[in-house]
Design a protein around this motif. Sequence first.
Motif, PDB file in Angstrom:
ATOM      1  N   TRP A 103      24.553 -25.923 -77.180  1.00  0.00           N
ATOM      2  CA  TRP A 103      25.554 -26.099 -76.190  1.00  0.00           C
ATOM      3  C   TRP A 103      25.208 -25.297 -74.999  1.00  0.00           C
ATOM      4  CZ3 TRP A 103      29.641 -29.242 -75.078  1.00  0.00           C
ATOM      5  CH2 TRP A 103      30.380 -28.732 -74.164  1.00  0.00           C
ATOM      6  N   PHE A 104      25.109 -25.616 -73.735  1.00  0.00           N
ATOM      7  CA  PHE A 104      24.731 -24.866 -72.700  1.00  0.00           C
ATOM      8  C   PHE A 104      26.156 -24.508 -71.980  1.00  0.00           C
ATOM      9  CE2 PHE A 104      20.762 -26.395 -73.663  1.00  0.00           C
ATOM     10  CZ  PHE A 104      19.608 -25.590 -73.020  1.00  0.00           C
ATOM     11  N   SER A 105      26.390 -23.054 -72.070  1.00  0.00           N
ATOM     12  CA  SER A 105      27.657 -22.582 -71.729  1.00  0.00           C
ATOM     13  C   SER A 105      27.626 -21.891 -70.302  1.00  0.00           C
ATOM     14  CB  SER A 105      28.302 -21.541 -72.705  1.00  0.00           C
ATOM     15  OG  SER A 105      29.526 -21.115 -72.037  1.00  0.00           O
ATOM     16  N   LYS A 122      40.539 -19.578 -67.282  1.00  0.00           N
ATOM     17  CA  LYS A 122      39.196 -19.879 -66.948  1.00  0.00           C
ATOM     18  C   LYS A 122      38.001 -19.054 -67.620  1.00  0.00           C
ATOM     19  CE  LYS A 122      39.986 -22.285 -63.023  1.00  0.00           C
ATOM     20  NZ  LYS A 122      39.444 -23.603 -62.972  1.00  0.00           N
ATOM     21  N   HIS A 123      36.865 -19.683 -67.550  1.00  0.00           N
ATOM     22  CA  HIS A 123      35.765 -18.880 -68.207  1.00  0.00           C
ATOM     23  C   HIS A 123      35.475 -17.513 -67.681  1.00  0.00           C
ATOM     24  CE1 HIS A 123      32.359 -21.348 -70.599  1.00  0.00           C
ATOM     25  NE2 HIS A 123      33.042 -20.411 -71.342  1.00  0.00           N
ATOM     26  N   SER A 124      36.121 -16.584 -68.543  1.00  0.00           N
ATOM     27  CA  SER A 124      35.926 -15.381 -67.750  1.00  0.00           C
ATOM     28  C   SER A 124      34.881 -14.123 -68.779  1.00  0.00           C
ATOM     29  CB  SER A 124      37.122 -14.634 -67.789  1.00  0.00           C
ATOM     30  OG  SER A 124      37.896 -14.489 -69.053  1.00  0.00           O
ATOM     31  N   GLY A 125      34.327 -14.839 -69.837  1.00  0.00           N
ATOM     32  CA  GLY A 125      33.382 -14.170 -70.692  1.00  0.00           C
ATOM     33  C   GLY A 125      32.019 -14.008 -70.192  1.00  0.00           C
ATOM     34  N   HIS A 126      31.662 -14.668 -68.999  1.00  0.00           N
ATOM     35  CA  HIS A 126      30.106 -14.807 -68.431  1.00  0.00           C
ATOM     36  C   HIS A 126      29.937 -13.509 -67.492  1.00  0.00           C
ATOM     37  CE1 HIS A 126      29.096 -18.483 -69.927  1.00  0.00           C
ATOM     38  NE2 HIS A 126      30.182 -18.703 -70.116  1.00  0.00           N
ATOM     39  N   HIS A 127      28.904 -12.918 -67.618  1.00  0.00           N
ATOM     40  CA  HIS A 127      28.470 -11.922 -66.495  1.00  0.00           C
ATOM     41  C   HIS A 127      26.921 -12.072 -66.339  1.00  0.00           C
ATOM     42  CE1 HIS A 127      27.239 -10.083 -70.428  1.00  0.00           C
ATOM     43  NE2 HIS A 127      26.277  -9.383 -69.632  1.00  0.00           N
ATOM     44  N   LYS A 128      26.717 -12.022 -65.053  1.00  0.00           N
ATOM     45  CA  LYS A 128      25.259 -12.292 -64.876  1.00  0.00           C
ATOM     46  C   LYS A 128      24.262 -10.922 -64.736  1.00  0.00           C
ATOM     47  CE  LYS A 128      24.976 -16.178 -61.638  1.00  0.00           C
ATOM     48  NZ  LYS A 128      24.354 -16.909 -60.661  1.00  0.00           N
ATOM     49  N   TRP A 187      25.952 -25.160 -84.266  1.00  0.00           N
ATOM     50  CA  TRP A 187      25.894 -25.374 -82.934  1.00  0.00           C
ATOM     51  C   TRP A 187      25.022 -23.989 -82.479  1.00  0.00           C
ATOM     52  CZ3 TRP A 187      25.739 -29.109 -79.441  1.00  0.00           C
ATOM     53  CH2 TRP A 187      26.573 -29.993 -79.573  1.00  0.00           C
ATOM     54  N   PHE A 188      24.338 -23.808 -81.675  1.00  0.00           N
ATOM     55  CA  PHE A 188      23.814 -22.623 -80.881  1.00  0.00           C
ATOM     56  C   PHE A 188      24.048 -22.858 -79.666  1.00  0.00           C
ATOM     57  CE2 PHE A 188      20.900 -23.788 -84.511  1.00  0.00           C
ATOM     58  CZ  PHE A 188      21.198 -22.501 -85.424  1.00  0.00           C
ATOM     59  N   VAL A 189      24.971 -21.593 -79.171  1.00  0.00           N
ATOM     60  CA  VAL A 189      25.363 -21.649 -77.839  1.00  0.00           C
ATOM     61  C   VAL A 189      24.404 -20.662 -77.010  1.00  0.00           C
ATOM     62  CG1 VAL A 189      27.443 -20.719 -76.231  1.00  0.00           C
ATOM     63  CG2 VAL A 189      27.896 -21.516 -78.348  1.00  0.00           C
ATOM     64  N   VAL A 190      24.184 -21.387 -75.699  1.00  0.00           N
ATOM     65  CA  VAL A 190      23.092 -20.598 -74.760  1.00  0.00           C
ATOM     66  C   VAL A 190      23.894 -20.478 -73.694  1.00  0.00           C
ATOM     67  CG1 VAL A 190      21.025 -21.126 -73.559  1.00  0.00           C
ATOM     68  CG2 VAL A 190      21.254 -22.316 -75.619  1.00  0.00           C
ATOM     69  N   GLU A 191      23.839 -19.253 -73.292  1.00  0.00           N
ATOM     70  CA  GLU A 191      24.626 -18.623 -71.869  1.00  0.00           C
ATOM     71  C   GLU A 191      23.904 -19.082 -70.771  1.00  0.00           C
ATOM     72  OE1 GLU A 191      27.842 -15.359 -72.650  1.00  0.00           O
ATOM     73  OE2 GLU A 191      25.556 -14.517 -72.644  1.00  0.00           O
ATOM     74  N   SER A 192      24.353 -19.759 -69.991  1.00  0.00           N
ATOM     75  CA  SER A 192      23.252 -20.400 -69.058  1.00  0.00           C
ATOM     76  C   SER A 192      23.737 -20.093 -67.682  1.00  0.00           C
ATOM     77  CB  SER A 192      23.186 -22.037 -69.309  1.00  0.00           C
ATOM     78  OG  SER A 192      24.616 -22.628 -69.133  1.00  0.00           O
ATOM     79  N   ASP A 193      24.401 -19.177 -67.280  1.00  0.00           N
ATOM     80  CA  ASP A 193      24.741 -18.646 -65.929  1.00  0.00           C
ATOM     81  C   ASP A 193      23.382 -18.447 -64.943  1.00  0.00           C
ATOM     82  OD1 ASP A 193      28.061 -17.171 -65.368  1.00  0.00           O
ATOM     83  OD2 ASP A 193      27.351 -19.437 -66.001  1.00  0.00           O
TER      84      ASP A 193
END
Length: 279
Positions: free
Chosen positions: A152-154, A3-9, A209-215
Motif C-alpha cells: 500500500w503506497f501511502s 487529514k493525513h498528518s503523519g507524513h514528513h519529508k 499488507w506492507f505500507v510504503v511511505e511515498s511522499d
Amino acid sequence: MSKHSGHHKPHKIANDVYEAELFRMQAELVKVQEWTRTTGARIVVVFEGRDAAGKGGTIKRISEYLSPRVARIAALPVPTEREKGEWYYQRYIAHLPAKGEMVLFDRSWYNRAGVEKVMGYCTPVEYTRFLRQTPIFEQMLIDDGILLRKYWFSVSDNEQLKRFRSRLSDPVRRWKLSPTDLESIHRWEDYSRAKDEMMVHTDTPASPWFVVESDVKKHARLNMIAHLLSTIPYTDVPMAEVKLPKRLESTTNYRRPPRELTTYVPDHVAELMGDAEGN
C-alpha cells in the motif's frame, strides 16, 4: 484528525546514490527473474494506494530490465458488462501467473474495497462479501504455492494535490487524471475510512499488507524494492556462458538490393540538427 498528518519529508537521497542503488536492485531483480524461470516459482505483487501515490513509477522501475515473458503487468480496465456478471475475482484469476512467471498488479481486486466502496459502484452486500471472501481467496493462492506480496503506497493529502496539479500542466501525464481521481480530493476522509476497514479485514498473518511511505518517490521506490527482494527466497542461477561466434567470410555472391528499392523512414534527426545549426 481529518487529514493525513503523519507524513514528513526527510532529506532527499542524492540522485547519483539513488541511481546507483536502483541499478543494483534492478540487477537483483534480474536474478529473481532467472530464479523464477528456473524453479517454476509463481509471484504476485499487488500495488495499491491512492491516486498519484507512486505505484506506476515503481512498477516501471521494477520491470525496466525484465523480460515481459516472465514479468507481466496487469492493469485491468473498468469491468465489462459480462465481467460484472461473473464472480468478482474471476477476471483477476485470468491474469495470475503460470509456473515461472511474475505478475505485477497495478491495482487489483482491492478496487472493491476502495473506489467501488467510496463511489458507490458496488452494493453494501457485495462489499461485505468481498471483505469476508478476500482472506479466503488469498489463502487459496498461497496454499497453491503462489508467493503473494501486497503493498500500500501511502501519500499525504498535500503531496497528492501537488502531483495532481503537476499532471494538469504536463502534456505527457495529463491522461493520468480522470474525473474519479479529481473526485478523490473531496473524498479524502471517505477513502481513509475505506482503507482502514480494508486493512482490518485483509491484513492477515498469511497475507499481510506492507505500507510504503511515498511522499518522496525515489525513497518509496528503493524502500519497496528492497523489501520485496528481502521477502523472496531467490538464489543465483548459473548462467550459460555465451560466446559470440566469429563472422564467417561470405562464400556466396550476395549483393544487397539497391537502396532506392526500399522505403526508409525520413531522417528526422538530420532535420533537427540542421535547424539547430541554423539557429
